[in-house]
Scaffold this motif. Structure first.
Motif, short mmCIF file in Angstrom:
data_model
loop_
_atom_site.label_atom_id
_atom_site.label_comp_id
_atom_site.label_asym_id
_atom_site.label_seq_id
_atom_site.Cartn_x
_atom_site.Cartn_y
_atom_site.Cartn_z
N GLU A 70 4.51 6.38 -6.74
CA GLU A 70 4.15 7.35 -7.78
C GLU A 70 5.07 8.57 -7.72
OE1 GLU A 70 1.78 9.05 -10.91
OE2 GLU A 70 1.68 7.03 -10.05
N GLY A 71 5.35 9.04 -6.51
CA GLY A 71 6.24 10.19 -6.34
C GLY A 71 7.65 9.89 -6.83
N ASN B 137 0.82 -1.21 0.00
CA ASN B 137 0.00 0.00 0.00
C ASN B 137 0.87 1.28 0.00
OD1 ASN B 137 -2.49 1.31 -0.12
ND2 ASN B 137 -2.60 1.55 2.12
N THR B 138 1.89 1.26 -0.85
CA THR B 138 2.78 2.43 -0.97
C THR B 138 2.67 3.04 -2.38
OG1 THR B 138 4.60 0.97 -1.61
CG2 THR B 138 4.41 1.56 0.74
N ASP B 139 1.48 3.02 -2.90
CA ASP B 139 1.29 3.52 -4.27
C ASP B 139 1.69 4.99 -4.41
OD1 ASP B 139 -0.12 1.10 -3.92
OD2 ASP B 139 -1.36 1.54 -5.66
N LEU B 140 1.26 5.82 -3.46
CA LEU B 140 1.56 7.24 -3.55
C LEU B 140 3.07 7.51 -3.47
CD1 LEU B 140 -1.30 8.79 -1.36
CD2 LEU B 140 -1.12 8.68 -3.87
N GLU B 141 3.74 6.81 -2.60
CA GLU B 141 5.19 6.96 -2.49
C GLU B 141 5.87 6.53 -3.78
OE1 GLU B 141 8.92 5.00 -0.03
OE2 GLU B 141 6.89 4.86 0.79
N ALA C 221 -4.65 0.54 -8.52
CA ALA C 221 -5.51 1.27 -7.57
C ALA C 221 -6.74 0.47 -7.18
CB ALA C 221 -5.94 2.60 -8.19
N GLU D 267 -8.48 2.18 0.00
CA GLU D 267 -9.11 3.48 -0.26
C GLU D 267 -10.12 3.37 -1.41
OE1 GLU D 267 -5.26 4.10 1.74
OE2 GLU D 267 -5.91 2.99 -0.05
N THR E 285 -6.51 -1.24 -3.70
CA THR E 285 -6.23 -0.49 -2.47
C THR E 285 -7.48 -0.37 -1.60
OG1 THR E 285 -6.75 1.63 -3.55
CG2 THR E 285 -4.45 0.87 -3.63
#
Length: 237
Positions: free
Chosen positions: A137-138, A131-135, A187, A192, A190
């Motif tokens: 992605e960055g 669950n580190t998709d945002l990291e 996504a 969320e 996830t």
């Protein structure tokens, strides 16, 4: 001494003349001698004056020629000094450009390595459950941005062939499109997304894997461009 004067002297000797006549003879002789002397003197004087004037003229010509030659030499020397300074600055600038190019190449390679490591990581089960998709992605966006910026700098420096630029732009677009497809599928798994869309599209491992394979293909195509830069780049002499 002319013939008339000689006859006059001969007559004076033979017949006897008065003192006055002798004075006339002496004066005539003296005048003739002085006249001859003065004539010869003034001729020599005139020749000397003419010779001096010619010499002065020649001297002035030589001085003018010497001055002109020295001025030309000085101008040439100034041009040579200016050219030498230009060459030195060009060598310094060329060396500076080569250092800059090498620096940009290193950053591009580091950015690509980061992209490739991310591409190798995202199909792993460990990542899918992290669950580190945002990291992630960055990291991906930052690496792609660095690669674009420094590739663009090389383009501005005028060291990249047009064909390489076109190939890079096309590869860059395909990498970003395929990445978005992969992350869109990721996504669905996830918490969320499931909480917000309980009846939404379910995550498919098979679909995700196919999208990831497409993404890997674009990454490897981009790698061909990046790895070929050191060969295709036009370095200054």
């Amino acid at each position: 001494m002319d013939s008339e004067l000689l006859k006059l002297i001969e007559k004076a000797v033979n017949d006897g003349l008065t003192t006055a006549a002798w004075y006339v003879i002496v004066i005539s002789v003296t005048a003739a001698g002085v006249g001859a002397f003065l004539g010869s003197y003034f001729r020599r004087k005139g020749e000397n004056i003419a010779t001096k004037e010619d010499f002065d003229q020649l001297l002035n010509q030589l001085k003018n020629q010497t001055k002109a030659t020295e001025e030309i030499k000085a101008e040439i020397q100034v041009d040579l000094n200016r050219f030498s300074d230009t060459l030195e600055r060009n060598r310094e600038f060329t060396g500076f450009r080569r250092d800059r190019i090498a620096e940009h190449l290193n950053i591009i390679l580091d950015a690509y390595i980061e992209l490739y490591s991310i591409a190798q990581m995202i199909p792993l089960r460990l990542w899918l459950h992290s669950n580190t998709d945002l990291e992630t992605e960055g990291r991906f966006r930052a690496a792609l941005s660095r690669l674009r910026v420094h590739f663009g700098t090389l383009e501005c420096l005028g060291v990249l062939p047009d064909e390489i630029i076109r190939t890079f732009m096309e590869s860059d677009r395909r990498v970003l499109d395929s990445w978005n497809d992969v992350m869109s599928e990721a996504a669905y798994r996830t918490p969320e997304y499931k909480n917000e869309f309980p009846n939404g599209t379910a995550f498919s491992g098979e679909r995700y894997y196919k999208r990831w394979m497409k993404f890997m293909t674009t990454i490897e195509d981009l790698g061909k461009v990046v790895k070929g830069l050191s060969r295709d780049i036009v370095l200054p002499l």
